[in-house]
Design a protein around this motif. Structure first.
Motif, PDB file in Angstrom:
ATOM      1  N   LEU A 149      -4.324  -8.006  -1.113  1.00 59.45           N
ATOM      2  CA  LEU A 149      -2.866  -8.038  -1.038  1.00 59.45           C
ATOM      3  C   LEU A 149      -2.286  -6.627  -1.010  1.00 59.45           C
ATOM      4  CD1 LEU A 149      -0.264  -9.735  -1.064  1.00 59.45           C
ATOM      5  CD2 LEU A 149      -0.347  -9.658  -3.562  1.00 59.45           C
ATOM      6  N   LEU A 150      -2.777  -5.756  -1.878  1.00 59.50           N
ATOM      7  CA  LEU A 150      -2.277  -4.378  -1.918  1.00 59.50           C
ATOM      8  C   LEU A 150      -2.611  -3.628  -0.632  1.00 59.50           C
ATOM      9  CD1 LEU A 150      -3.131  -3.483  -5.630  1.00 59.50           C
ATOM     10  CD2 LEU A 150      -0.896  -4.047  -4.666  1.00 59.50           C
ATOM     11  N   ALA A 151      -3.811  -3.858  -0.100  1.00 54.49           N
ATOM     12  CA  ALA A 151      -4.192  -3.216   1.154  1.00 54.49           C
ATOM     13  C   ALA A 151      -3.331  -3.720   2.312  1.00 54.49           C
ATOM     14  CB  ALA A 151      -5.675  -3.467   1.437  1.00 54.49           C
TER      15      ALA A 151
ATOM     16  N   LEU B 127      -0.232  -4.862   2.083  1.00 56.16           N
ATOM     17  CA  LEU B 127       1.093  -4.258   1.931  1.00 56.16           C
ATOM     18  C   LEU B 127       1.097  -2.829   2.465  1.00 56.16           C
ATOM     19  CD1 LEU B 127       1.985  -5.568  -1.648  1.00 56.16           C
ATOM     20  CD2 LEU B 127       3.149  -6.187   0.474  1.00 56.16           C
ATOM     21  N   ALA B 128       0.022  -2.081   2.177  1.00 56.43           N
ATOM     22  CA  ALA B 128      -0.069  -0.708   2.672  1.00 56.43           C
ATOM     23  C   ALA B 128      -0.124  -0.680   4.198  1.00 56.43           C
ATOM     24  CB  ALA B 128      -1.308  -0.033   2.081  1.00 56.43           C
ATOM     25  N   PHE B 129      -0.894  -1.584   4.795  1.00 57.37           N
ATOM     26  CA  PHE B 129      -0.989  -1.660   6.257  1.00 57.37           C
ATOM     27  C   PHE B 129       0.376  -1.977   6.862  1.00 57.37           C
ATOM     28  CE2 PHE B 129      -1.590  -3.563  10.345  1.00 57.37           C
ATOM     29  CZ  PHE B 129      -2.772  -3.062  10.871  1.00 57.37           C
ATOM     30  N   ALA B 130       1.051  -2.985   6.297  1.00 51.76           N
ATOM     31  CA  ALA B 130       2.357  -3.382   6.835  1.00 51.76           C
ATOM     32  C   ALA B 130       3.371  -2.254   6.707  1.00 51.76           C
ATOM     33  CB  ALA B 130       2.855  -4.628   6.106  1.00 51.76           C
ATOM     34  N   GLY B 131       3.342  -1.540   5.579  1.00 52.87           N
ATOM     35  CA  GLY B 131       4.262  -0.433   5.395  1.00 52.87           C
ATOM     36  C   GLY B 131       3.970   0.715   6.331  1.00 52.87           C
ATOM     37  N   PHE B 132       2.698   1.067   6.473  1.00 54.23           N
ATOM     38  CA  PHE B 132       2.314   2.165   7.359  1.00 54.23           C
ATOM     39  C   PHE B 132       2.666   1.858   8.805  1.00 54.23           C
ATOM     40  CE2 PHE B 132      -0.756   4.017  10.314  1.00 54.23           C
ATOM     41  CZ  PHE B 132      -0.611   5.368  10.031  1.00 54.23           C
ATOM     42  N   SER B 133       2.550   0.600   9.191  1.00 50.28           N
ATOM     43  CA  SER B 133       2.736   0.219  10.593  1.00 50.28           C
ATOM     44  C   SER B 133       4.173   0.361  11.076  1.00 50.28           C
ATOM     45  CB  SER B 133       2.269  -1.228  10.808  1.00 50.28           C
ATOM     46  OG  SER B 133       0.878  -1.335  10.591  1.00 50.28           O
ATOM     47  N   CYS B 134       5.131   0.466  10.145  1.00 49.33           N
ATOM     48  CA  CYS B 134       6.514   0.506  10.631  1.00 49.33           C
ATOM     49  C   CYS B 134       7.405   1.509   9.938  1.00 49.33           C
ATOM     50  CB  CYS B 134       7.136  -0.884  10.524  1.00 49.33           C
ATOM     51  SG  CYS B 134       7.388  -1.432   8.829  1.00 49.33           S
ATOM     52  N   ILE B 135       6.899   2.241   8.965  1.00 47.13           N
ATOM     53  CA  ILE B 135       7.797   3.089   8.174  1.00 47.13           C
ATOM     54  C   ILE B 135       8.389   4.223   8.997  1.00 47.13           C
ATOM     55  CG2 ILE B 135       5.984   4.620   7.302  1.00 47.13           C
ATOM     56  CD1 ILE B 135       7.554   4.563   4.611  1.00 47.13           C
TER      57      ILE B 135
ATOM     58  N   ARG C 162      11.488  -5.794   4.358  1.00 43.49           N
ATOM     59  CA  ARG C 162      11.500  -7.121   4.980  1.00 43.49           C
ATOM     60  C   ARG C 162      10.073  -7.611   5.217  1.00 43.49           C
ATOM     61  NH1 ARG C 162      14.232 -10.583   8.616  1.00 43.49           N
ATOM     62  NH2 ARG C 162      12.864 -11.369  10.260  1.00 43.49           N
ATOM     63  N   ARG C 163       9.233  -6.750   5.739  1.00 43.91           N
ATOM     64  CA  ARG C 163       7.859  -7.162   6.047  1.00 43.91           C
ATOM     65  C   ARG C 163       7.043  -7.366   4.779  1.00 43.91           C
ATOM     66  NH1 ARG C 163       7.129  -3.581  11.606  1.00 43.91           N
ATOM     67  NH2 ARG C 163       8.441  -4.980  12.856  1.00 43.91           N
ATOM     68  N   PHE C 164       7.344  -6.596   3.749  1.00 47.85           N
ATOM     69  CA  PHE C 164       6.716  -6.859   2.450  1.00 47.85           C
ATOM     70  C   PHE C 164       7.082  -8.267   1.973  1.00 47.85           C
ATOM     71  CE2 PHE C 164       6.129  -2.271   0.681  1.00 47.85           C
ATOM     72  CZ  PHE C 164       5.177  -2.039   1.653  1.00 47.85           C
ATOM     73  N   ALA C 165       8.356  -8.618   2.137  1.00 48.15           N
ATOM     74  CA  ALA C 165       8.827  -9.933   1.695  1.00 48.15           C
ATOM     75  C   ALA C 165       8.142 -11.045   2.481  1.00 48.15           C
ATOM     76  CB  ALA C 165      10.344 -10.023   1.854  1.00 48.15           C
ATOM     77  N   VAL C 166       7.973 -10.849   3.792  1.00 50.49           N
ATOM     78  CA  VAL C 166       7.302 -11.856   4.621  1.00 50.49           C
ATOM     79  C   VAL C 166       5.842 -12.015   4.178  1.00 50.49           C
ATOM     80  CG1 VAL C 166       6.509 -12.406   6.957  1.00 50.49           C
ATOM     81  CG2 VAL C 166       8.814 -11.501   6.593  1.00 50.49           C
TER      82      VAL C 166
ATOM     83  N   LEU D  38      -9.692   1.540   3.395  1.00 52.95           N
ATOM     84  CA  LEU D  38      -9.849   2.530   2.325  1.00 52.95           C
ATOM     85  C   LEU D  38      -9.176   2.072   1.042  1.00 52.95           C
ATOM     86  CD1 LEU D  38     -10.843   5.250   1.355  1.00 52.95           C
ATOM     87  CD2 LEU D  38      -8.799   6.291   2.338  1.00 52.95           C
ATOM     88  N   ILE D  39      -7.956   1.555   1.144  1.00 49.76           N
ATOM     89  CA  ILE D  39      -7.269   1.084  -0.066  1.00 49.76           C
ATOM     90  C   ILE D  39      -7.978  -0.128  -0.652  1.00 49.76           C
ATOM     91  CG2 ILE D  39      -5.134   0.005  -0.884  1.00 49.76           C
ATOM     92  CD1 ILE D  39      -3.600   1.913   0.868  1.00 49.76           C
TER      93      ILE D  39
END
Length: 645
Positions: free
Chosen positions: A296-298, A300-308, A318-322, A419-420
């Motif tokens: 789950l943490l990995a 979230l990191a992927f989703a955040g990195f992909s659009c930040i 928003r994507r974290f919430a989804v 990695l995470i």
């Protein structure tokens, strides 16, 4: 394509990173050697009544976390601190080289490629298939029949309880997720209770893991030249035949499955794939909670990195919430079920109690220090753990440099996830520091090595200069050294070779030698078979009121084999990790007062700790309330003392 001016950057780039990394490692070596004060942590563990090899040796498990922090963070910090002033000045040129389009592309989603790799994995496994291993007693000279009596036994005992109408958490403690246990219950209910069914179940989990692994490799490694050896090594690394579900590679592979959905999101931009990744994390959590949390943490990191960079903070939220919504939706049926059964608080406790106690030292062994890694890397325990840490250090340096240079490609996003996931999951290896635990957490590190080799191979296309050829050869040498050095890989290669040479692989020639023990269709070591037979003979002449019997100290398989009821919440006394839990176990014994208890002298005492030290409250209760009825040497039958007056 590299220009001559760019080639000249390679040497200072590498030298600066090496100087900084070695400096950080030297600082880690010094700090890890300091005698920090861990007395409060040891006191907390002892106050709870936790007993383990580490605690008995006055070794606090919190030291492992600090050692891991030093060994991981300081070399990375040192390398970047030395490289950063120079790297920022050369940022534009380095970005053009490292973030070069085309070299960072990953395979697009095509059905034939993962199917081809899945077929290759299945052919490899099935070519070494040996039917008789499903009926082998799994005895070895170090721990005897513990793999059957204990590792398999807890799953058989939990199955027995659920078949009898009990509920996980409410009626018994289970340290794994329900998706690891309940499918086995369904299988036993459909096909009839047999020991071998648990092994067929584990085999099915393994096949599922290999298929999923083939899909993951096919989507993260671009070169077929690299992908096929990666799949081969991963399959050889894990023994295809495991006798219990908790030892299946599916535990770890499920944690990497969300990556497949996240890659589809990168390709399509559809948020439904983020929700699907969250659901995959939920499946992983319900199978093995610590792996599910890391996944789950990995994710979230992927989703955040992909659009930040492109989307901003609002879209990241928003994507974290989804993602979390997909995770929660998958967990909801389990929450509803356990709530309806009145078991939700106990269920949550079962998922959290083991990680919490493990952090304090339960089942703890001494983790090798950084000094051990420097001086004794050839020792299996040291090598098996520190090559993984070393891989994470190098991968972190590469990842952070790519982020600093502005690389936002898919390969970098995949690197973030693996990695995470891997570095967090390594916490499991710190809990019980052994070659086996290192073997459990190693797949993420192997994936990183093969991704690095894949990157080097892809850069060879069109410009095979000396540096690129050198990098490919270096990565091949590193992977070969790791594969040869890992103790489990060597033993698995021997096992595969033996299975290939076995002439009767598809004919069952192993038959159970037990009489009147219908559920046990396995052929055991003679000593174990004699013990099982003597217990069966005893119960034929000594009926048990309410069917309650207590097996002590560590033989949960017997509850399933003899169709008996455990009078306590704990499959084995060893799972009662704290004094409070052991007092609860004793209270259960006092409440149900089983007429008989069966004490085994031959069962392996975990880490060589005697029962009167490991579970003194239980040992003392049995000694005070039971007397010897029959003594057969390896097994002793105890009868409850009659109350006087």
């Amino acid at each position: 394509m590299l220009h001559n001016s760019s080639l000249k950057l390679f040497i200072p780039h590498l030298v600066l990173l090496c100087v900084g990394g070695v400096s950080g490692l030297a600082l880690a070596y010094i700090l890890d050697g300091v005698q920090w004060d861990y007395s409060a942590d040891l006191k907390s563990a002892r106050d709870l009544g936790i007993v383990s090899e580490a605690i008995l040796k006055n070794y606090p498990k919190s030291r492992d976390v600090l050692t891991y922090f030093f060994a991981f963070v300081l070399p990375v910090s040192g390398a970047l601190a030395v490289w950063l002033p120079w790297g920022l000045r050369q940022r534009r040129i380095l970005a053009g080289l490292i973030c070069e389009a085309g070299n960072n592309d990953l395979p697009q989603s095509h059905p034939w490629r993962p199917l081809f790799f899945s077929l290759a994995a299945l052919m490899l496994v099935l070519s070494c298939f040996d039917l008789n291993l499903f009926y082998d007693g799994k005895w070895n000279p170090v721990v005897g029949s513990w793999p059957f009596l204990g590792e398999e036994g807890v799953f058989l005992e939990w199955t027995q309880r659920i078949l009898n109408g009990e509920v996980m958490g409410k009626d018994f403690l289970c340290v794994y997720g329900p998706l690891m246990v309940y499918p086995l219950v369904l299988l036993q209910e459909i096909a009839g209770p047999l020991v071998s069914l648990g092994r067929w179940y584990a085999f099915a989990l393994n096949l599922t893991a290999y298929i999923l692994l083939a899909f993951i490799i096919s989507r993260t490694i671009r070169s077929t030249f690299v992908a096929l050896p990666a799949l081969l090594l991963m399959v050889l690394f894990y023994p295809w035949m495991t006798h219990s579900a908790n030892m299946s590679p599916l535990r770890v592979v499920l944690g990497m499955v969300p990556l497949l959905s996240l890659l589809r999101f990168r390709e399509t931009g559809k948020e439904v794939w983020i929700a699907a990744a969250g659901a995959c994390c939920g499946v992983s959590f319900l199978f093995s909670q610590e792996v599910g949390v890391c996944a789950l943490l990995a994710s979230l990191a992927f989703a955040g990195f992909s659009c930040i960079r492109e989307c901003g903070i609002a879209m990241v939220v928003r994507r974290f919430a989804v993602l979390l919504a997909g995770w929660a939706a998958l967990l909801l049926p389990a929450i509803v079920y356990f709530t309806a059964k009145g078991a939700l608080p106990h269920f949550i406790e079962g998922l959290t109690v083991y990680p919490r106690n493990a952090m304090l030292g339960y089942a703890g062994l001494v983790f090798p220090s950084i000094a051990d890694a420097v001086k004794s890397l050839h020792v299996p325990l040291v090598f098996d753990n520190y090559w993984i840490i070393g891989t994470y250090v190098l991968a972190s340096i590469v990842l952070l440099i790519r982020i600093i240079l502005g690389c936002t490609d898919t390969r970098t996003a995949v690197l973030v996830f693996i990695l995470i996931f891997g570095s967090l999951h390594f916490r499991s290896a710190l809990g019980r520091s052994s070659c086996y635990e290192a073997f459990v957490v190693a797949p993420s590190a192997f994936m990183l090595l093969f991704m690095a080799l894949d990157y080097c191979v892809c850069r060879l296309n069109g410009n095979r200069n000396i540096i690129r050829i050198f990098m490919v050869m270096l990565m091949l040498a590193v992977i070969s050294a790791v594969a040869a050095g890992m103790s489990h890989t060597r033993s698995n290669l021997v096992s595969f070779g033996n299975m290939l040479l076995e002439k009767n692989r598809f004919t069952r020639i192993i038959q159970s030698q037990l009489i009147g023990v219908e559920r046990d269709d396995v052929r055991h070591h003679p000593g174990t078979a004699l013990e099982i037979q003597s217990i069966a003979d005893f119960f034929r002449s000594h009926p048990t009121p309410d069917n309650y019997v207590y097996f002590f100290p560590q033989e949960p398989a017997y509850y399933f084999i003899f169709n008996k009821k455990n009078p306590t919440r704990y499959a084995t006394s060893y799972l009662a990790a704290t004094s409070e839990m052991r007092r609860e176990l004793v209270a259960d014994l006092e409440k149900r007062k089983p007429l008989y208890a069966v004490y085994s002298r031959s069962t392996w005492r975990i880490d060589g700790i005697p029962s009167y030290v490991q579970v003194p409250e239980v040992y003392g209760y049995l000694e005070a309330n039971y007397e010897v009825l029959l003594d057969y040497g390896a097994v002793v039958f105890l009868k409850r003392k009659q109350a006087h007056g």
